[in-house]
Design a protein around this motif. Structure first.
Motif, PDB file in Angstrom:
ATOM      1  N   ALA A 184       0.809  -1.214   0.000  1.00  0.00           N
ATOM      2  CA  ALA A 184       0.000   0.000   0.000  1.00  0.00           C
ATOM      3  C   ALA A 184       0.842   1.265   0.000  1.00  0.00           C
ATOM      4  CB  ALA A 184      -0.920   0.010   1.212  1.00  0.00           C
ATOM      5  N   THR A 185       0.437   2.204  -0.867  1.00  0.00           N
ATOM      6  CA  THR A 185       0.924   3.575  -0.805  1.00  0.00           C
ATOM      7  C   THR A 185      -0.267   4.471  -0.505  1.00  0.00           C
ATOM      8  OG1 THR A 185       0.655   3.759  -3.221  1.00  0.00           O
ATOM      9  CG2 THR A 185       2.858   3.238  -2.379  1.00  0.00           C
ATOM     10  N   THR A 186       0.004   5.636   0.058  1.00  0.00           N
ATOM     11  CA  THR A 186      -1.067   6.574   0.350  1.00  0.00           C
ATOM     12  C   THR A 186      -0.512   7.987   0.374  1.00  0.00           C
ATOM     13  OG1 THR A 186      -2.954   7.025   1.824  1.00  0.00           O
ATOM     14  CG2 THR A 186      -0.857   6.544   2.870  1.00  0.00           C
ATOM     15  N   ASP A 187      -1.370   8.946   0.070  1.00  0.00           N
ATOM     16  CA  ASP A 187      -1.020  10.369   0.171  1.00  0.00           C
ATOM     17  C   ASP A 187       0.278  10.699  -0.556  1.00  0.00           C
ATOM     18  OD1 ASP A 187      -3.019  11.681   2.331  1.00  0.00           O
ATOM     19  OD2 ASP A 187      -2.591   9.621   2.900  1.00  0.00           O
ATOM     20  N   LEU A 188       0.406  10.188  -1.774  1.00  0.00           N
ATOM     21  CA  LEU A 188       1.609  10.488  -2.563  1.00  0.00           C
ATOM     22  C   LEU A 188       1.727  11.971  -2.887  1.00  0.00           C
ATOM     23  CD1 LEU A 188       1.606   7.520  -5.109  1.00  0.00           C
ATOM     24  CD2 LEU A 188       3.227   7.888  -3.245  1.00  0.00           C
ATOM     25  N   HIS A 189       0.602  12.643  -3.091  1.00  0.00           N
ATOM     26  CA  HIS A 189       0.583  14.077  -3.391  1.00  0.00           C
ATOM     27  C   HIS A 189       1.540  14.438  -4.528  1.00  0.00           C
ATOM     28  CE1 HIS A 189      -2.247  15.458  -0.372  1.00  0.00           C
ATOM     29  NE2 HIS A 189      -1.669  14.639   0.506  1.00  0.00           N
ATOM     30  N   MET A 190       1.551  13.590  -5.557  1.00  0.00           N
ATOM     31  CA  MET A 190       2.354  13.801  -6.767  1.00  0.00           C
ATOM     32  C   MET A 190       3.856  13.857  -6.498  1.00  0.00           C
ATOM     33  SD  MET A 190       0.775  13.513  -9.620  1.00  0.00           S
ATOM     34  CE  MET A 190       1.836  14.283 -10.829  1.00  0.00           C
ATOM     35  N   HIS A 191       4.295  13.281  -5.408  1.00  0.00           N
ATOM     36  CA  HIS A 191       5.738  13.109  -5.185  1.00  0.00           C
ATOM     37  C   HIS A 191       6.163  11.841  -5.923  1.00  0.00           C
ATOM     38  CE1 HIS A 191       4.949  15.927  -1.849  1.00  0.00           C
ATOM     39  NE2 HIS A 191       6.228  16.255  -1.985  1.00  0.00           N
ATOM     40  N   LEU A 192       6.188  11.935  -7.222  1.00  0.00           N
ATOM     41  CA  LEU A 192       6.573  10.783  -8.028  1.00  0.00           C
ATOM     42  C   LEU A 192       8.080  10.644  -8.096  1.00  0.00           C
ATOM     43  CD1 LEU A 192       4.027  11.058 -10.991  1.00  0.00           C
ATOM     44  CD2 LEU A 192       3.735  10.078  -8.696  1.00  0.00           C
ATOM     45  N   THR A 193       8.783  11.750  -8.095  1.00  0.00           N
ATOM     46  CA  THR A 193      10.244  11.754  -8.150  1.00  0.00           C
ATOM     47  C   THR A 193      10.807  12.070  -6.769  1.00  0.00           C
ATOM     48  OG1 THR A 193      10.386  14.103  -8.684  1.00  0.00           O
ATOM     49  CG2 THR A 193      10.160  12.571 -10.526  1.00  0.00           C
ATOM     50  N   SER A 194      12.052  11.704  -6.556  1.00  0.00           N
ATOM     51  CA  SER A 194      12.711  11.965  -5.278  1.00  0.00           C
ATOM     52  C   SER A 194      13.393  13.336  -5.327  1.00  0.00           C
ATOM     53  CB  SER A 194      13.729  10.851  -4.991  1.00  0.00           C
ATOM     54  OG  SER A 194      14.222  10.946  -3.681  1.00  0.00           O
ATOM     55  N   PHE A 195      12.549  14.366  -5.494  1.00  0.00           N
ATOM     56  CA  PHE A 195      13.069  15.716  -5.738  1.00  0.00           C
ATOM     57  C   PHE A 195      12.117  16.724  -5.117  1.00  0.00           C
ATOM     58  CE2 PHE A 195      14.231  19.516  -8.094  1.00  0.00           C
ATOM     59  CZ  PHE A 195      15.608  19.380  -8.268  1.00  0.00           C
ATOM     60  N   ASP A 196      12.684  17.754  -4.503  1.00  0.00           N
ATOM     61  CA  ASP A 196      11.916  18.860  -3.939  1.00  0.00           C
ATOM     62  C   ASP A 196      11.967  20.019  -4.940  1.00  0.00           C
ATOM     63  OD1 ASP A 196      10.979  21.103  -2.588  1.00  0.00           O
ATOM     64  OD2 ASP A 196      11.776  20.442  -0.656  1.00  0.00           O
ATOM     65  N   TYR A 197      10.877  20.201  -5.690  1.00  0.00           N
ATOM     66  CA  TYR A 197      10.869  21.211  -6.740  1.00  0.00           C
ATOM     67  C   TYR A 197      10.879  22.628  -6.174  1.00  0.00           C
ATOM     68  CZ  TYR A 197       9.892  17.395  -9.944  1.00  0.00           C
ATOM     69  OH  TYR A 197       9.985  16.227 -10.678  1.00  0.00           O
ATOM     70  N   CYS A 198      10.337  22.811  -4.985  1.00  0.00           N
ATOM     71  CA  CYS A 198      10.315  24.154  -4.409  1.00  0.00           C
ATOM     72  C   CYS A 198      11.696  24.555  -3.892  1.00  0.00           C
ATOM     73  CB  CYS A 198       9.286  24.218  -3.294  1.00  0.00           C
ATOM     74  SG  CYS A 198       7.598  23.945  -3.879  1.00  0.00           S
ATOM     75  N   ALA A 199      12.429  23.586  -3.340  1.00  0.00           N
ATOM     76  CA  ALA A 199      13.785  23.867  -2.877  1.00  0.00           C
ATOM     77  C   ALA A 199      14.810  23.740  -3.992  1.00  0.00           C
ATOM     78  CB  ALA A 199      14.156  22.925  -1.731  1.00  0.00           C
ATOM     79  N   GLY A 200      14.442  23.044  -5.067  1.00  0.00           N
ATOM     80  CA  GLY A 200      15.345  22.882  -6.198  1.00  0.00           C
ATOM     81  C   GLY A 200      16.481  21.911  -5.952  1.00  0.00           C
ATOM     82  N   ARG A 201      16.207  20.846  -5.186  1.00  0.00           N
ATOM     83  CA  ARG A 201      17.262  19.869  -4.910  1.00  0.00           C
ATOM     84  C   ARG A 201      16.649  18.498  -4.654  1.00  0.00           C
ATOM     85  NH1 ARG A 201      17.385  23.208  -0.098  1.00  0.00           N
ATOM     86  NH2 ARG A 201      16.362  22.129   1.655  1.00  0.00           N
ATOM     87  N   PRO A 202      17.459  17.442  -4.821  1.00  0.00           N
ATOM     88  CA  PRO A 202      16.963  16.100  -4.513  1.00  0.00           C
ATOM     89  C   PRO A 202      16.547  15.980  -3.050  1.00  0.00           C
ATOM     90  CG  PRO A 202      18.994  15.980  -5.778  1.00  0.00           C
ATOM     91  CD  PRO A 202      18.828  17.416  -5.367  1.00  0.00           C
ATOM     92  N   ASN A 203      15.593  15.094  -2.805  1.00  0.00           N
ATOM     93  CA  ASN A 203      15.125  14.838  -1.446  1.00  0.00           C
ATOM     94  C   ASN A 203      14.893  13.337  -1.299  1.00  0.00           C
ATOM     95  OD1 ASN A 203      13.905  14.598   1.021  1.00  0.00           O
ATOM     96  ND2 ASN A 203      12.262  16.055   0.625  1.00  0.00           N
ATOM     97  N   PRO A 204      15.805  12.616  -0.658  1.00  0.00           N
ATOM     98  CA  PRO A 204      15.677  11.161  -0.580  1.00  0.00           C
ATOM     99  C   PRO A 204      14.560  10.675   0.335  1.00  0.00           C
ATOM    100  CG  PRO A 204      17.563  11.902   0.689  1.00  0.00           C
ATOM    101  CD  PRO A 204      17.051  13.106  -0.047  1.00  0.00           C
ATOM    102  N   SER A 205      13.880  11.583   1.031  1.00  0.00           N
ATOM    103  CA  SER A 205      12.810  11.166   1.943  1.00  0.00           C
ATOM    104  C   SER A 205      11.456  11.106   1.264  1.00  0.00           C
ATOM    105  CB  SER A 205      12.740  12.113   3.146  1.00  0.00           C
ATOM    106  OG  SER A 205      12.248  13.392   2.764  1.00  0.00           O
ATOM    107  N   VAL A 206      11.384  11.459  -0.032  1.00  0.00           N
ATOM    108  CA  VAL A 206      10.113  11.422  -0.749  1.00  0.00           C
ATOM    109  C   VAL A 206      10.327  10.744  -2.100  1.00  0.00           C
ATOM    110  CG1 VAL A 206       9.313  13.556   0.355  1.00  0.00           C
ATOM    111  CG2 VAL A 206      10.412  13.670  -1.895  1.00  0.00           C
ATOM    112  N   GLY A 207       9.223  10.337  -2.708  1.00  0.00           N
ATOM    113  CA  GLY A 207       9.297   9.916  -4.097  1.00  0.00           C
ATOM    114  C   GLY A 207       8.902   8.475  -4.350  1.00  0.00           C
ATOM    115  N   LEU A 208       7.925   8.291  -5.245  1.00  0.00           N
ATOM    116  CA  LEU A 208       7.499   6.959  -5.653  1.00  0.00           C
ATOM    117  C   LEU A 208       8.633   6.221  -6.360  1.00  0.00           C
ATOM    118  CD1 LEU A 208       5.098   4.975  -5.810  1.00  0.00           C
ATOM    119  CD2 LEU A 208       4.476   6.049  -7.990  1.00  0.00           C
ATOM    120  N   THR A 209       9.575   6.943  -6.943  1.00  0.00           N
ATOM    121  CA  THR A 209      10.709   6.267  -7.591  1.00  0.00           C
ATOM    122  C   THR A 209      11.502   5.435  -6.589  1.00  0.00           C
ATOM    123  OG1 THR A 209      11.956   8.336  -7.331  1.00  0.00           O
ATOM    124  CG2 THR A 209      10.984   7.884  -9.509  1.00  0.00           C
ATOM    125  N   ARG A 210      11.522   5.857  -5.327  1.00  0.00           N
ATOM    126  CA  ARG A 210      12.188   5.060  -4.296  1.00  0.00           C
ATOM    127  C   ARG A 210      11.249   3.991  -3.723  1.00  0.00           C
ATOM    128  NH1 ARG A 210      17.182   7.026  -3.159  1.00  0.00           N
ATOM    129  NH2 ARG A 210      17.568   9.218  -3.679  1.00  0.00           N
TER     130      ARG A 210
END
Length: 349
Positions: free
Chosen positions: A23-49
């Motif tokens: 089960a996954t839930t509340d992905l909120h379009m975090h499909l990639t492991s990237f923080d678009y607002c901060a402009g840098r990778p974020n290993p704590s989010v992302g369906l790719t992981r």
């Protein structure tokens, strides 16, 4: 009568099998492991992981002769600039649905935020879904066919020591009735949202008559009070108490179960991940965890499946070290990264 249900009645008494709900839930379009607002990778989010954890969990259960079923519990379509881009380009294939297809999801539920862009945008995305989309307590008004249905029935084949046998799984999905108020400007006159518990009570007899061996509730609702009352926003505890529901995938609150987030709640074993003794998982948000519920089945004297016991777990994609830095625990899935590469580049632009 000559389909899988009639055949299922002949399962030898005592036959054992195993089903793993992922089960996954509340992905909120975090499909990639990237923080678009901060402009840098974020290993704590992302369906790719999370995808890498899905592959591992599937391989484990396949090696034990079990069946895996992959489910998403809603609030997947809104939450990052990637989602805003997908909304602005309705003629392009939706990246979320392409990701779900790539990972071979079995069923999808909806959450309150999936309605934030309106029904037309939601329908356009859901018509691209690779599997059934379920929302059991939202009732559309008017003639237009929605992109979701009140329930789904999944017919699967499960391996056992005595051979292959059919398994019929009923899927329900619920979201907070407050969604009608939160999105009144988009939903007024177009949809009504019923009470979670009333909706479940009305549909469970139908799934029983349809011969479902298991019923899983995709409950985009959290854990709070135990006493049932009309219009509950967080109704997981009384929902799990209903006869006929075998497992619950919870969500909405971005918390975690099993785990200490729900310690002390009535009828909840937070360490075991059970509510009224039934398996319940709540896998955080943004792809931070993969929820796992293992159901160990046995055939009754009547030759029907029932849950003998269960276990639950959460697998995180990252951990925070004592120095405050986030360390990845799961690598990104290369195939999904490649699939989303253009969407990622366009979002950065």
């Amino acid at each position: 009568e000559d389909g899988p249900i009639a055949h299922a009645r002949r399962i030898p008494h005592g036959t054992s099998a195993m089903v793993r709900l992922l089960a996954t839930t509340d992905l909120h379009m975090h499909l990639t492991s990237f923080d678009y607002c901060a402009g840098r990778p974020n290993p704590s989010v992302g369906l790719t992981r999370t995808a890498s954890l899905i592959a591992e969990a599937r391989a484990e259960i396949a090696g034990r002769g079990g069946l895996s079923v992959l489910l998403d519990n809603g609030d997947s379509m809104q939450g990052t600039p990637l989602g805003e881009l997908a909304r602005a380009q309705p003629d392009r294939p939706h990246p979320l649905m392409r990701a779900f297809a790539h990972l071979h999801y079995d069923a999808l539920g909806l959450g309150n935020h999936d309605f934030d862009y309106g029904l037309n945008t939601l329908d356009a995305a859901l018509y691209q879904a690779p599997c059934p989309v379920v929302c059991s307590n939202v009732h559309r008004l008017g003639p237009k066919a929605p992109g979701f249905q009140p329930y789904a029935i999944l017919d699967r084949i499960i391996m056992t020591a005595s051979g292959e046998w059919p398994l019929r799984i009923g899927i329900l999905s619920f979201l907070p009735p407050q969604t009608a108020r939160w999105n009144a400007h988009l939903l007024h006159g177009q949809a009504e949202i019923g009470d979670i518990l009333d909706s479940a009570r009305s549909l469970l007899p139908l799934l029983k008559r349809a011969g479902c061996d298991l019923v899983v509730a995709l409950a985009h609702t959290g854990l709070a009070e135990a006493a049932a009352r009309p219009g509950m926003e967080n109704a997981t505890i009384p929902l799990a108490a209903l006869d006929g529901i075998d497992a619950v995938i919870a969500g909405h609150t971005h918390l975690r179960l099993p785990g200490a987030d729900h310690a002390g709640l009535p009828h909840v074993d937070a360490g075991a991940g059970t509510v009224y003794g039934k398996p319940v998982v709540l896998a955080g948000a943004a792809g931070s965890h993969l929820g796992i519920a293992d159901l160990f089945l046995t055939a009754t004297p009547e030759g029907r499946w029932r849950v003998r016991r269960s276990s639950t777990a959460l697998r995180p994609i990252a951990r925070r070290g004592p120095e405050g830095k986030t360390h990845p625990l799961a690598e990104e899935d290369p195939g999904l990264v490649e699939l989303l590469a253009r969407d990622h580049r366009d979002t950065l632009e």
